[in-house]
Design an enzyme around this catalytic site. Sequence first.
Site, PDB file in Angstrom:
ATOM      1  N   ARG A 194      26.497  22.764  38.211  1.00  0.00           N
ATOM      2  CA  ARG A 194      26.284  21.709  38.402  1.00  0.00           C
ATOM      3  C   ARG A 194      26.251  21.001  39.601  1.00  0.00           C
ATOM      4  O   ARG A 194      26.670  19.823  40.434  1.00  0.00           O
ATOM      5  CB  ARG A 194      28.434  21.446  38.665  1.00  0.00           C
ATOM      6  CG  ARG A 194      28.819  21.593  36.544  1.00  0.00           C
ATOM      7  CD  ARG A 194      30.204  21.545  36.362  1.00  0.00           C
ATOM      8  NE  ARG A 194      30.407  20.416  36.365  1.00  0.00           N
ATOM      9  CZ  ARG A 194      30.576  19.326  35.463  1.00  0.00           C
ATOM     10  NH1 ARG A 194      29.690  19.559  34.256  1.00  0.00           N
ATOM     11  NH2 ARG A 194      30.247  17.722  35.749  1.00  0.00           N
TER      12      ARG A 194
ATOM     13  N   GLU B 292      30.174  25.487  24.095  1.00  0.00           N
ATOM     14  CA  GLU B 292      28.888  25.240  23.243  1.00  0.00           C
ATOM     15  C   GLU B 292      27.461  25.445  23.692  1.00  0.00           C
ATOM     16  O   GLU B 292      26.633  25.149  23.091  1.00  0.00           O
ATOM     17  CB  GLU B 292      28.647  23.943  25.333  1.00  0.00           C
ATOM     18  CG  GLU B 292      29.438  23.212  25.467  1.00  0.00           C
ATOM     19  CD  GLU B 292      30.006  22.676  26.608  1.00  0.00           C
ATOM     20  OE1 GLU B 292      30.556  21.886  26.368  1.00  0.00           O
ATOM     21  OE2 GLU B 292      28.901  22.661  27.701  1.00  0.00           O
TER      22      GLU B 292
ATOM     23  N   HIS C 173      23.398  16.893  31.584  1.00  0.00           N
ATOM     24  CA  HIS C 173      24.777  17.571  30.887  1.00  0.00           C
ATOM     25  C   HIS C 173      24.684  19.178  31.037  1.00  0.00           C
ATOM     26  O   HIS C 173      24.228  19.910  31.330  1.00  0.00           O
ATOM     27  CB  HIS C 173      24.951  17.514  29.633  1.00  0.00           C
ATOM     28  CG  HIS C 173      26.330  18.719  29.175  1.00  0.00           C
ATOM     29  ND1 HIS C 173      27.646  17.903  28.799  1.00  0.00           N
ATOM     30  CD2 HIS C 173      26.235  20.633  28.391  1.00  0.00           C
ATOM     31  CE1 HIS C 173      28.590  18.787  28.788  1.00  0.00           C
ATOM     32  NE2 HIS C 173      27.449  20.219  28.881  1.00  0.00           N
TER      33      HIS C 173
ATOM     34  N   ASN D 143      23.340   9.399  32.541  1.00  0.00           N
ATOM     35  CA  ASN D 143      22.631  10.627  33.820  1.00  0.00           C
ATOM     36  C   ASN D 143      22.240  11.680  33.671  1.00  0.00           C
ATOM     37  O   ASN D 143      22.205  13.115  34.843  1.00  0.00           O
ATOM     38  CB  ASN D 143      24.389  10.063  34.634  1.00  0.00           C
ATOM     39  CG  ASN D 143      24.937  11.617  33.392  1.00  0.00           C
ATOM     40  OD1 ASN D 143      24.652  11.496  32.602  1.00  0.00           O
ATOM     41  ND2 ASN D 143      26.770  11.874  34.177  1.00  0.00           N
TER      42      ASN D 143
ATOM     43  N   THR E 229      29.023  13.106  38.180  1.00  0.00           N
ATOM     44  CA  THR E 229      28.362  12.371  36.666  1.00  0.00           C
ATOM     45  C   THR E 229      27.919  10.952  37.312  1.00  0.00           C
ATOM     46  O   THR E 229      27.616  10.727  36.779  1.00  0.00           O
ATOM     47  CB  THR E 229      30.236  12.413  36.157  1.00  0.00           C
ATOM     48  OG1 THR E 229      31.092  13.192  36.829  1.00  0.00           O
ATOM     49  CG2 THR E 229      29.699  11.765  34.734  1.00  0.00           C
TER      50      THR E 229
ATOM     51  N   ARG F  85      21.269  13.937  39.580  1.00  0.00           N
ATOM     52  CA  ARG F  85      21.370  12.443  39.163  1.00  0.00           C
ATOM     53  C   ARG F  85      21.384  11.644  40.168  1.00  0.00           C
ATOM     54  O   ARG F  85      21.339  10.671  39.992  1.00  0.00           O
ATOM     55  CB  ARG F  85      23.182  12.984  39.007  1.00  0.00           C
ATOM     56  CG  ARG F  85      23.431  13.455  37.384  1.00  0.00           C
ATOM     57  CD  ARG F  85      24.486  13.563  37.825  1.00  0.00           C
ATOM     58  NE  ARG F  85      24.841  14.120  35.828  1.00  0.00           N
ATOM     59  CZ  ARG F  85      26.142  14.444  35.258  1.00  0.00           C
ATOM     60  NH1 ARG F  85      26.872  15.484  36.410  1.00  0.00           N
ATOM     61  NH2 ARG F  85      26.165  14.618  34.645  1.00  0.00           N
TER      62      ARG F  85
ATOM     63  N   LYS G  19      19.211  14.487  28.808  1.00  0.00           N
ATOM     64  CA  LYS G  19      19.569  13.798  27.905  1.00  0.00           C
ATOM     65  C   LYS G  19      18.248  12.858  27.870  1.00  0.00           C
ATOM     66  O   LYS G  19      17.057  12.370  28.770  1.00  0.00           O
ATOM     67  CB  LYS G  19      20.501  12.624  29.305  1.00  0.00           C
ATOM     68  CG  LYS G  19      22.128  13.951  28.966  1.00  0.00           C
ATOM     69  CD  LYS G  19      23.367  13.075  29.841  1.00  0.00           C
ATOM     70  CE  LYS G  19      24.067  13.922  29.423  1.00  0.00           C
ATOM     71  NZ  LYS G  19      25.489  13.183  30.355  1.00  0.00           N
TER      72      LYS G  19
END
Length: 140
Positions: free
Chosen positions: A87, A128, A117, A114, A93, A104, A11
């Site tokens: 993940r 996606e 994604h 954060n 998150t 993160r 991000k």
Amino acid sequence: MAVERTLSIIKPDATRRNLTGKINAKFEDGGLRIVAQKRVQLSQAQAEQFYGVHRERPFFKDLVSFMISGPVVLQVLEGENAIARNREIMGATNPANAAEGTIRKEFAESIEANSVHGSDAPETAAQEIAFFFAGIELVG
Ligand code: IDP
Ligand code: MG
């Protein structure tokens, strides 16, 4: 266990701080292979469509503004159980809840900014990946 592919996005908070290499090392050290990667500036329409599932959430507008505030790195990660594995490597998150050693925990600035994604299920991963990558860009 099966070999899977998942969509990852580094991000704007992370590209701004020049963290692409450090984040990629977390994926590779964690057993995932970066099989496609491109750095792009998302448009508002692309960000709104990508995060469409969150359209009714109070943070939607801010999230879209954040996601277009600078370049992102779009990636396809491949490996055993790649969706869940990614993940785990990303962490929760909210960085305040993220486990030690996760991306993160180490790099996120806030629950919104954060750093990464990752797709959350096989169906969303397939959607996606297809949203951002053409078949010819995925060579394994
Ligand atoms: P995930 O990225 O861990 O899958 P989601 O619940 O799918 O989390 O939320 C998508 C993104 O929306 C998050 O990564 C984060 O950038 C942002 N977000 C989620 N919850 C909040 C919130 O409570 N405030 C602000 N931004 C949020
Ligand atoms: Mg999500």
